[in-house]
Design a protein around this motif. Structure first.
Motif, PDB file in Angstrom:
ATOM      1  N   LYS A   1       0.558  -1.468   0.189  1.00 52.69           N
ATOM      2  CA  LYS A   1      -0.260   0.704   0.122  1.00 52.69           C
ATOM      3  C   LYS A   1       0.952   1.010  -0.113  1.00 52.69           C
ATOM      4  CE  LYS A   1      -4.013  -2.702   1.592  1.00 52.69           C
ATOM      5  NZ  LYS A   1      -3.303  -4.251   0.826  1.00 52.69           N
ATOM      6  N   ILE A   2       0.749   1.879  -1.098  1.00 49.79           N
ATOM      7  CA  ILE A   2       1.489   3.133  -1.097  1.00 49.79           C
ATOM      8  C   ILE A   2       0.764   4.553  -0.830  1.00 49.79           C
ATOM      9  CG2 ILE A   2       3.149   4.848  -2.552  1.00 49.79           C
ATOM     10  CD1 ILE A   2       4.265   1.823  -2.288  1.00 49.79           C
ATOM     11  N   GLU A   3       1.250   5.243  -0.080  1.00 46.67           N
ATOM     12  CA  GLU A   3       0.188   6.654   0.663  1.00 46.67           C
ATOM     13  C   GLU A   3       0.971   7.555  -1.083  1.00 46.67           C
ATOM     14  OE1 GLU A   3       0.030   9.823   3.011  1.00 46.67           O
ATOM     15  OE2 GLU A   3       1.187   8.278   4.198  1.00 46.67           O
TER      16      GLU A   3
ATOM     17  N   PRO B   1       4.805  10.044  -3.562  1.00 49.94           N
ATOM     18  CA  PRO B   1       4.382   8.892  -3.549  1.00 49.94           C
ATOM     19  C   PRO B   1       5.208   8.822  -2.203  1.00 49.94           C
ATOM     20  CG  PRO B   1       5.075   7.898  -5.148  1.00 49.94           C
ATOM     21  CD  PRO B   1       5.352   9.287  -5.558  1.00 49.94           C
ATOM     22  N   TYR B   2       4.907   8.228  -0.755  1.00 47.78           N
ATOM     23  CA  TYR B   2       5.839   7.767   0.147  1.00 47.78           C
ATOM     24  C   TYR B   2       7.004   6.576  -0.438  1.00 47.78           C
ATOM     25  CZ  TYR B   2       4.443  11.282   3.645  1.00 47.78           C
ATOM     26  OH  TYR B   2       4.266  12.563   4.103  1.00 47.78           O
TER      27      TYR B   2
ATOM     28  N   SER C   1       2.901   4.314   3.595  1.00 49.99           N
ATOM     29  CA  SER C   1       3.169   3.276   3.019  1.00 49.99           C
ATOM     30  C   SER C   1       3.855   2.201   3.611  1.00 49.99           C
ATOM     31  CB  SER C   1       3.996   3.724   1.734  1.00 49.99           C
ATOM     32  OG  SER C   1       3.470   4.921   1.132  1.00 49.99           O
ATOM     33  N   ILE C   2       3.237   0.716   3.604  1.00 48.85           N
ATOM     34  CA  ILE C   2       3.736  -0.423   3.665  1.00 48.85           C
ATOM     35  C   ILE C   2       3.358  -1.544   2.546  1.00 48.85           C
ATOM     36  CG2 ILE C   2       2.740   0.122   5.933  1.00 48.85           C
ATOM     37  CD1 ILE C   2       0.149  -2.437   5.369  1.00 48.85           C
ATOM     38  N   GLY C   3       4.556  -2.406   2.939  1.00 52.35           N
ATOM     39  CA  GLY C   3       5.052  -3.606   2.544  1.00 52.35           C
ATOM     40  C   GLY C   3       5.907  -4.390   2.726  1.00 52.35           C
TER      41      GLY C   3
END
Length: 140
Positions: free
Chosen positions: A43-45, A85-86, A93-95
């Protein structure tokens, strides 16, 4: 009458200066609408500002997209849609960070571009962001 600085006063003054700098930096805020792009396990902020042709700004390695506040304002005023994008692990942002490659980071950016309307997009990277930009051009 001025007091002479003592060795005990210097660390306190340095700490006060650092706090003031940190507060002024964080108060810069983040302009633009925050959007979370769902790419499956990632998930990207992204901060999105303005309307028009898409310009994607990628920050240096451990920096966030708020470094581009001034440039974002100038580009949106000129009629561009600016996407910042972060990177994974920053903002919302997670991954997976395990065995992360430039290919993975470039795919994150490509996913954000697709999710926000596709291309064409002009992508600009600063420092490490430049490496991600070049991988994006190579892979996508």
């Amino acid at each position: 009458m001025r007091k002479a600085l003592t060795s005990r006063m210097i660390p306190a003054l340095c700490l006060a200066a650092i706090r003031k700098l940190a507060l002024s930096y964080s108060s810069r805020g983040k302009s633009g609408e925050s959007q979370i792009v769902d790419l499956g396990e990632v998930k990207i902020e992204a901060l999105v500002s303005g309307k028009g042709e898409m310009v994607v700004l990628l920050p240096a390695g451990s920096r966030g997209p708020t470094d581009f506040e001034d440039l974002t304002e100038r580009l949106t005023t000129a009629g561009y849609c600016v996407v910042r994008p972060y990177p994974r692990g920053m903002g919302q942002s997670i991954g997976s960070m395990e065995n992360l490659t430039l290919h993975d980071l470039a795919s994150d950016v490509a996913g954000v571009i697709r999710a926000l309307g596709g291309g064409p997009a002009t992508v600009v990277g600063h420092a490490f962001g430049n490496r991600v930009t070049r991988m994006l051009a190579t892979d996508h």
